[in-house]
Design a protein around this motif. Structure first.
Motif, PDB file in Angstrom:
ATOM      1  N   PRO A  86       0.818  -1.207   0.000  1.00  0.00           N
ATOM      2  CA  PRO A  86       0.000   0.000   0.000  1.00  0.00           C
ATOM      3  C   PRO A  86       0.855   1.263   0.000  1.00  0.00           C
ATOM      4  CG  PRO A  86       0.069  -0.937   2.191  1.00  0.00           C
ATOM      5  CD  PRO A  86       0.800  -1.899   1.290  1.00  0.00           C
ATOM      6  N   LEU A 100      -8.423   1.449   1.562  1.00  0.00           N
ATOM      7  CA  LEU A 100      -8.580   0.369   0.589  1.00  0.00           C
ATOM      8  C   LEU A 100      -9.861  -0.425   0.809  1.00  0.00           C
ATOM      9  CD1 LEU A 100      -4.891  -0.913   0.469  1.00  0.00           C
ATOM     10  CD2 LEU A 100      -6.004   0.819  -0.958  1.00  0.00           C
ATOM     11  N   LEU A 147      -1.428  -5.133   2.701  1.00  0.00           N
ATOM     12  CA  LEU A 147      -2.293  -4.874   1.550  1.00  0.00           C
ATOM     13  C   LEU A 147      -3.470  -5.856   1.546  1.00  0.00           C
ATOM     14  CD1 LEU A 147      -2.485  -3.088  -0.993  1.00  0.00           C
ATOM     15  CD2 LEU A 147      -1.093  -4.787  -2.177  1.00  0.00           C
ATOM     16  N   LEU A 186      -7.595  -4.936   2.040  1.00  0.00           N
ATOM     17  CA  LEU A 186      -8.518  -5.142   0.914  1.00  0.00           C
ATOM     18  C   LEU A 186      -9.560  -6.172   1.353  1.00  0.00           C
ATOM     19  CD1 LEU A 186      -5.845  -5.275  -1.899  1.00  0.00           C
ATOM     20  CD2 LEU A 186      -7.690  -3.579  -1.742  1.00  0.00           C
TER      21      LEU A 186
END
Length: 160
Positions: free
Chosen positions: A13, A97, A123, A127
């Motif tokens: 990210p 995100l 990340l 997500l």
């Protein structure tokens, strides 16, 4: 219309830990490669273990298999622009995100020095519809090292 899906490899990210250091690491490892008469990809993308060294040599050999219609080598201008963009990404503020609802695969090697692997974990955590794949004894080139497994996983993911 088919649903949009994302496959993210060797990344993290915005503002991820260590991402801002990719330029410095790339330059140092390229110099190290020159002094040791190695291809920089061997040092940048693979672990320094026996398995990583072997996988890097196999990857470099696969790159030479295709003898026509090859991509042109990256220009120095493009190389430096890419490093500058990655550096800016590493300095950027984290983003929300949770608004990305598409299915995602995040893949990386367990020992990525360029974009530290903890960024792939972060990340995937941020997500909401992500699966994480981490390849053992692999660096930034984990998907190159485990190409057969990665392609099978990617095709399965895209076919769902």
């Amino acid at each position: 219309m088919p649903a949009c899906k994302l496959i993210l490899t060797g990344t993290g990210p915005a503002g991820g830990e260590g991402i801002k250091n990719v330029s410095r690491l790339s330059h140092l490892d390229t110099v190290r490669a020159l002094f040791t008469l190695q291809d920089p990809k061997q040092i940048l993308f693979f672990t320094r273990t026996a398995g990583g060294s072997r996988a890097g040599k196999q990857f470099l050999a696969r790159l030479k298999e295709r003898t026509h219609d090859r991509d042109k080598a990256i220009s120095l201008t493009s190389y430096f622009a890419r490093l500058k963009a990655i550096h800016r990404w590493g300095l950027a503020q984290p983003q929300d995100l949770s608004v990305i609802h598409q299915p995602v695969i995040v893949a990386n090697g367990e020992s990525d020095r360029m974009v530290p692997t903890k960024n792939s974990f972060e990340l995937a955590r941020r997500l909401p519809n992500a699966d994480l794949v981490v390849y053992p004894d692999a660096g930034h080139g984990g998907t190159f090292q485990f190409h057969e497994q990665f392609v099978a996983e990617a095709l399965d993911f895209l076919g769902r």
